[in-house]
Motif scaffolding. Structure first.
Motif, PDB file in Angstrom:
ATOM      1  N   UNK A  94     -11.443   1.604  -2.212  1.00 36.48           N
ATOM      2  CA  UNK A  94     -12.637   1.240  -1.450  1.00 36.48           C
ATOM      3  C   UNK A  94     -12.284   0.429  -0.210  1.00 36.48           C
ATOM      4  N   UNK A  95     -11.234  -0.380  -0.308  1.00 31.72           N
ATOM      5  CA  UNK A  95     -10.782  -1.149   0.867  1.00 31.72           C
ATOM      6  C   UNK A  95     -10.275  -0.205   1.948  1.00 31.72           C
ATOM      7  N   UNK A  96      -9.598   0.871   1.521  1.00 30.91           N
ATOM      8  CA  UNK A  96      -9.141   1.880   2.480  1.00 30.91           C
ATOM      9  C   UNK A  96     -10.335   2.532   3.168  1.00 30.91           C
ATOM     10  N   UNK A  97     -11.344   2.903   2.386  1.00 30.13           N
ATOM     11  CA  UNK A  97     -12.555   3.509   2.951  1.00 30.13           C
ATOM     12  C   UNK A  97     -13.285   2.528   3.869  1.00 30.13           C
ATOM     13  N   UNK A  98     -13.211   1.231   3.557  1.00 29.43           N
ATOM     14  CA  UNK A  98     -13.923   0.232   4.349  1.00 29.43           C
ATOM     15  C   UNK A  98     -13.412   0.186   5.792  1.00 29.43           C
ATOM     16  N   UNK A  99     -12.148   0.557   6.021  1.00 30.03           N
ATOM     17  CA  UNK A  99     -11.670   0.552   7.406  1.00 30.03           C
ATOM     18  C   UNK A  99     -12.390   1.611   8.230  1.00 30.03           C
ATOM     19  N   UNK A 123      -5.334  -3.703   0.935  1.00 25.93           N
ATOM     20  CA  UNK A 123      -4.353  -2.629   1.085  1.00 25.93           C
ATOM     21  C   UNK A 123      -2.955  -3.151   0.795  1.00 25.93           C
ATOM     22  N   UNK A 124      -2.124  -2.364   0.111  1.00 35.27           N
ATOM     23  CA  UNK A 124      -0.812  -2.858  -0.332  1.00 35.27           C
ATOM     24  C   UNK A 124       0.240  -2.789   0.762  1.00 35.27           C
ATOM     25  N   UNK A 125       1.329  -3.516   0.544  1.00 36.13           N
ATOM     26  CA  UNK A 125       2.520  -3.361   1.363  1.00 36.13           C
ATOM     27  C   UNK A 125       3.598  -2.764   0.478  1.00 36.13           C
ATOM     28  N   UNK A 126       4.592  -2.166   1.091  1.00 36.45           N
ATOM     29  CA  UNK A 126       5.653  -1.522   0.319  1.00 36.45           C
ATOM     30  C   UNK A 126       6.522  -2.571  -0.374  1.00 36.45           C
TER      31      UNK A 126
END
Length: 454
Positions: A10-15, A228-231
């Motif tokens: 959902x955070x990805x979609x929020x962008x 969103x995650x970091x590697x």
């Protein structure tokens, strides 16, 4: 692969919710209409002077956007290489989001000078500010999308990418429409905000809207950046030269494409029809203002129709792809776009413009979402998703540059006998080429499937 937690998806979609306000207000509605209003003049063909050369005002707008996309196309491989090296696509996405939102706010200073009650003048300094801020905001928007798109295959498996991609576009349409309504209130009720003189009522509300876009974009994007995650360290790649490596990665992707004929053919088709789609969307408001002489309220109504219809359109096309297949659905969408180009050449009334806008809306979000997820599904199983999506984005931006420059050049060369109408009709060729190559893609995919089964 495992599905990322719901809050991350959902955070990805929020962008999309955050940045689509730029695409609607700055790219599609208020800014193009505002630009046309303050740059038209009594010179032949509404010419303006920029950097020592005279341009037709709307052609300058399209050339400037084309230049912005050239910069993005060149930067994308470098950016993705650096992001891959650092292992943190999120931070680079944040940087360009911040850059884009700041220059949206700075468009407030793109304004004419007050001369008298019914006379205003646009100085060369103000025009320069407007063009450069527009270009830099555009670079920020599209560069951030390089990293945003590359998150999709990291978050969900192939079977869910069509649906999650469509969800992102849907959230984007909803968020952008909400902000557009807030901007409408300012634009259509200027007296309620203390803008009482004709000069203030005409020129202050759009400038306030540009600031609102920047704040909306930056503010809601913080939700994405929080989750969103970091590697991980193990997933980061060591690079000797991150600046040259991006282009080496593109070369590597191209070498891999030679072994993936279906994906290669799809990218060729995507190049052609994407050039047409983006150009139509970017030039729609200019076309309505210049060719049909529609006032800003009717132009905004048309773009709102596009946005509202695009929500169910993206969902319908996603469901159609599940039933009929991605390539077949894309071919049907491209046929609709060919009809749009033909229709645009012959329209003369606001009602016709509304109908055409509704047609565009039905296929706009859906074809973009489906193209992104189709590419993601055709990609090989790799952790180097940023490089593959960099190739995708570079393909899209080069296509867009060709589309914008073609549109502007044809308008300038035929300004006395057709102008923008000829430009729109010429875009039909791009869609026809895209349709043909989609046919090649489908045929190749069927042959490989039959060979594998046999």
């Amino acid at each position: 692969m495992q599905i990322a937690p719901r809050k991350v998806v959902n955070a990805w979609c929020m962008y999309d919710w955050a940045n689509s306000a730029y695409n609607l207000v700055i790219t599609s509605t208020i800014f193009p209409a505002y630009y046309e209003a303050i740059t038209k003049n009594r010179l032949p063909d509404n010419e303006v002077e920029f950097l020592g050369r005279k341009f037709v005002n709307t052609a300058l707008y399209n050339y400037a956007l084309g230049a912005a996309f050239i910069v993005v196309a060149f930067m994308s491989p470098i950016l993705t290489s650096i992001a891959d090296y650092r292992g943190n696509k999120r931070n680079f996405m944040r940087f360009f989001c911040t850059m884009g939102s700041i220059f949206c706010c700075l468009l407030y200073f793109f304004a004419p000078e007050y001369v008298s009650e019914n006379v205003n003048r646009l100085s060369s300094t103000s025009l320069n500010i407007g063009i450069f801020c527009m270009v830099l905001a555009c670079i920020g928007f599209w560069a951030s999308l390089v990293f945003y798109n590359s998150f999709l295959p990291d978050l969900v498996p192939p079977r869910l990418r069509d649906r999650i991609s469509a969800r992102g576009y849907t959230w984007g349409y909803i968020g952008s429409v909400i902000l557009q309504i807030l901007c409408f209130i300012v634009v259509f009720l200027p007296g309620k905000f203390g803008f009482n003189t004709p000069f203030e009522a005409n020129f202050m509300p759009p400038r306030i809207s540009f600031v609102l876009v920047g704040l909306w974009w930056f503010g809601f994007a913080q939700i994405s950046f929080r989750y969103l995650p970091i590697s991980t360290v193990k997933e980061r790649h060591e690079r000797k030269n991150v600046f040259s490596n991006g282009f080496l990665e593109l070369k590597k992707v191209w070498s891999q494409l030679k072994q993936m004929p279906v994906l290669k053919l799809f990218l060729v088709s995507f190049f052609w029809y994407s050039a047409g789609i983006q150009t139509v969307f970017l030039a729609a408001t200019q076309f309505g203002a210049k060719e049909l002489h529609l006032p800003i309220d009717k132009l905004i109504i048309t773009i709102m129709i596009i946005q509202l219809v695009a929500i169910p359109g993206a969902i319908i096309i996603s469901r159609a792809s599940e039933k009929f297949g991605n390539i077949q659905t894309l071919m049907a969408c491209v046929l609709v776009w060919i009809g749009v180009c033909i229709g645009a050449y012959y329209i003369y009334t606001d009602i016709q413009f509304y109908i055409l806008g509704a047609t565009v809306g039905l296929v706009m979000g859906g074809i973009q979402s489906l193209s992104r997820s189709t590419y993601s599904n055709l990609m090989p199983d790799t952790k180097d998703t940023a490089s593959f999506f960099s190739f995708y984005d570079v393909t899209e931006k080069i296509a867009l540059v060709m589309g914008m420059f073609t549109f502007a050049f044809i308008e300038e060369q035929t300004i006395k006998f057709g102008g923008m109408r000829n430009s729109v009709l010429a875009l039909m060729v791009f869609f026809m080429l895209g349709f043909v190559w989609l046919g090649f893609t489908m045929r190749k995919a069927k042959r490989l499937t039959q060979k594998a089964e046999g």
